[in-house]
Design an enzyme around this catalytic site. Structure first.
Site, short mmCIF file in Angstrom:
data_model
loop_
_atom_site.label_atom_id
_atom_site.label_comp_id
_atom_site.label_asym_id
_atom_site.label_seq_id
_atom_site.Cartn_x
_atom_site.Cartn_y
_atom_site.Cartn_z
N CYS A 79 5.85 25.66 -23.52
CA CYS A 79 7.06 26.32 -23.04
C CYS A 79 7.90 26.76 -24.23
CB CYS A 79 7.86 25.37 -22.15
SG CYS A 79 9.46 26.04 -21.63
N CYS A 88 11.78 18.59 -20.02
CA CYS A 88 10.82 17.93 -20.92
C CYS A 88 11.53 17.59 -22.22
CB CYS A 88 9.64 18.85 -21.25
SG CYS A 88 8.56 19.23 -19.86
N GLN A 276 5.41 10.15 -5.02
CA GLN A 276 5.09 10.21 -6.44
C GLN A 276 4.85 11.67 -6.84
OE1 GLN A 276 5.49 7.82 -8.40
NE2 GLN A 276 5.30 5.95 -7.19
N PHE A 305 9.57 -2.78 -1.31
CA PHE A 305 9.99 -1.43 -1.67
C PHE A 305 8.82 -0.47 -1.36
CE2 PHE A 305 12.19 -4.39 -4.47
CZ PHE A 305 13.53 -4.04 -4.30
N ASN A 310 2.73 4.20 0.61
CA ASN A 310 1.80 4.68 -0.42
C ASN A 310 0.82 3.60 -0.86
OD1 ASN A 310 1.03 6.84 -2.34
ND2 ASN A 310 1.81 5.43 -3.89
N GLU A 326 11.22 -2.11 3.20
CA GLU A 326 11.84 -0.97 2.52
C GLU A 326 13.32 -0.89 2.91
OE1 GLU A 326 13.08 2.25 0.73
OE2 GLU A 326 11.07 1.49 0.30
N ASP A 374 7.16 -2.50 -5.93
CA ASP A 374 7.34 -1.21 -6.61
C ASP A 374 8.81 -0.80 -6.48
OD1 ASP A 374 7.08 1.28 -7.76
OD2 ASP A 374 5.96 2.16 -6.11
N CYS A 400 9.07 1.73 -12.82
CA CYS A 400 9.44 3.00 -13.44
C CYS A 400 10.48 2.79 -14.54
CB CYS A 400 9.97 3.97 -12.38
SG CYS A 400 11.40 3.37 -11.46
#
Length: 443
Positions: A79, A88, A276, A305, A310, A326, A374, A400
């Protein structure tokens, strides 16, 4: 009367600097007269020229304008605006070096916050480095003085939209169509009242959600619809909050989907649901988590969670019983929909605030053989400090945020669990986002 803050006067001329390290947010670190300087788009071992963007009491900030001596890890970004766009921060860094940096961050955080070193450092999960991003919220701004429209992400460290014509990390169905999107918005009467366009991609379709602050005229709505039909994009409009998002075209269920073929599953989701962003890594991550869970016949599994299922539903294809918990009620509904859609009747979904005690919760009664967790970026200290009452034989933690994973891992250590394995998964190439996975067992 409050004083107006005086605008900071910064040196105008570029300054030469030797970069000695890399910060966790991907900026080069150097020192000038003993003061630390963080410089965007600079790598360790480089000599660069930079301009100041901010001067603070304890450190300064800057932006690279010329690389005098490049690192062997430097590459040409795909880019042209990678130095400016905040979407980014590492396109100038060789992909394998990005992974090594993220692995280093994880290990450093585990040691710093949890005083832990895994018995096994896992090989990183990697996948496509461009065109991988299936979810994004793009800013939109009509610039009246220039009679132009901006579409994209914010610039690094400020609120202005970067002027870009393509996004190579975003799904190409939208990422390569920024000029057409700009032209569309520019043609609308409502161009000054459209602040964002959200993108969501499934395996079978791509949807955009157009947020509009004022009602659209019939002419504007027809123009947006025609654009989506021409480019085969599902159209949703959002005149207010999230609860006002509604499907306009094509007719039918307001759902996208992605497959998990290894487990014979098809997962449906609304374009506003959390999913995701990187489906290739998601497939590998689920496979890895399932391997680590090592489910045996008759086992009862807890998924915390759990989102729309998923991990929950793949777990249910192997276990005797799975319980998913959740905090978002809409996701609980979606999980139940997906269980029914996939014909699974050995899984239950519950809504609960996982920062609060669960002793009186129906899902919290009885034991679990293994637990998968998660959590969001804030981690799960409250639930981690209590969930060992279930005496799980194994805990798989998907994270994460390596800092909160390390903190929670330290808490598990206090409760008698050892860290068997840990490693990173490159969910967001070219960013400093670190997705990781860790496995714990009783000492």
């Amino acid at each position: 009367m409050a004083r107006r803050r005086r605008k900071q006067t910064l040196p105008a001329d570029p300054v030469e600097l030797q970069i000695t390290a890399l910060s966790h947010d991907g900026r080069g670190i150097g020192r000038i007269k003993g003061k630390t300087v963080f410089v965007d788009s600079a790598l360790p071992s480089e000599t660069v020229k930079f301009v100041y963007t901010q001067k603070r009491g304890k450190f300064d900030e800057g932006r690279t304008v010329e690389v005098l001596q490049p690192s062997v890890e430097r590459v040409q970004p795909q880019c042209a605006q990678a130095h400016l766009c905040g979407g980014c921060s590492l396109q100038h860094m060789e992909p394998q070096a990005q992974i090594a940096m993220k692995q280093g961050v994880l290990m450093e955080q585990l040691q710093h916050f949890g005083e832990l070193q895994p018995e096994e450092v896992l090989a990183p999960l990697t996948g496509p480095i461009y065109g991988y991003r299936r979810k994004a919220r793009l800013g939109v701004k009509y610039v009246a003085k220039k009679e132009s429209v901006l579409v994209g992400f914010r610039e690094k460290r400020n609120s202005f939209l970067a002027e870009i014509d393509q996004c190579h990390v975003l799904a190409e169905e939208v990422g390569l169509k920024f000029p057409e999107l700009k032209q569309l918005v520019m043609s609308l009467q409502a161009r000054s009242t459209i602040p964002q366009i959200e993108v969501a991609k499934g395996d079978d379709a791509v949807a955009i959600i157009v947020r509009h602050m004022e009602p659209l005229t019939d002419q504007d709505q027809a123009a947006i619809l025609s654009f989506c039909q021409q480019h085969n994009l599902q159209l949703y409009l959002q005149p207010g909050g999230n609860d006002t998002v509604h499907k306009v075209w094509p007719e039918g269920e307001a759902r996208l989907s992605y497959g998990l073929p290894e487990f014979g599953l098809n997962m449906k989701f609304h374009p506003t649901d959390f999913t995701q962003v990187n489906q290739d890594i998601n497939q590998d991550m689920i496979r890895m988590a399932m391997d680590f869970m090592d489910i045996q016949p008759g086992e009862r599994i807890l998924d915390l969670f759990c989102g729309l299922g998923n991990f929950t539903l793949p777990l249910a294809t192997k276990a005797a019983e799975v319980v998913g918990v959740e905090g978002d009620d809409a996701m609980v509904v979606r999980g139940r929909e997906n269980a029914e859609h996939n014909g699974l009747n050995n899984v239950s979904f519950y809504g609960a605030d996982l920062t609060k005690p669960f002793d009186d919760q129906p899902w919290g009664r009885g034991g679990f053989d293994k637990i998968l967790i998660d959590p969001p970026r804030s981690g799960a200290l409250e639930i981690v400090s209590k969930m060992t009452v279930f005496k799980p034989k194994r805990i798989v933690y998907v994270s994460c945020n390596p800092a909160t994973l390390a903190r929670d891992a330290g808490e598990l250590k206090k409760q008698g669990y050892k860290l068997l394995k840990a490693g990173v998964m490159d969910m967001f190439p070219h960013t400093t986002h670190v997705e990781s996975i860790a496995v714990f067992e009783p000492e």
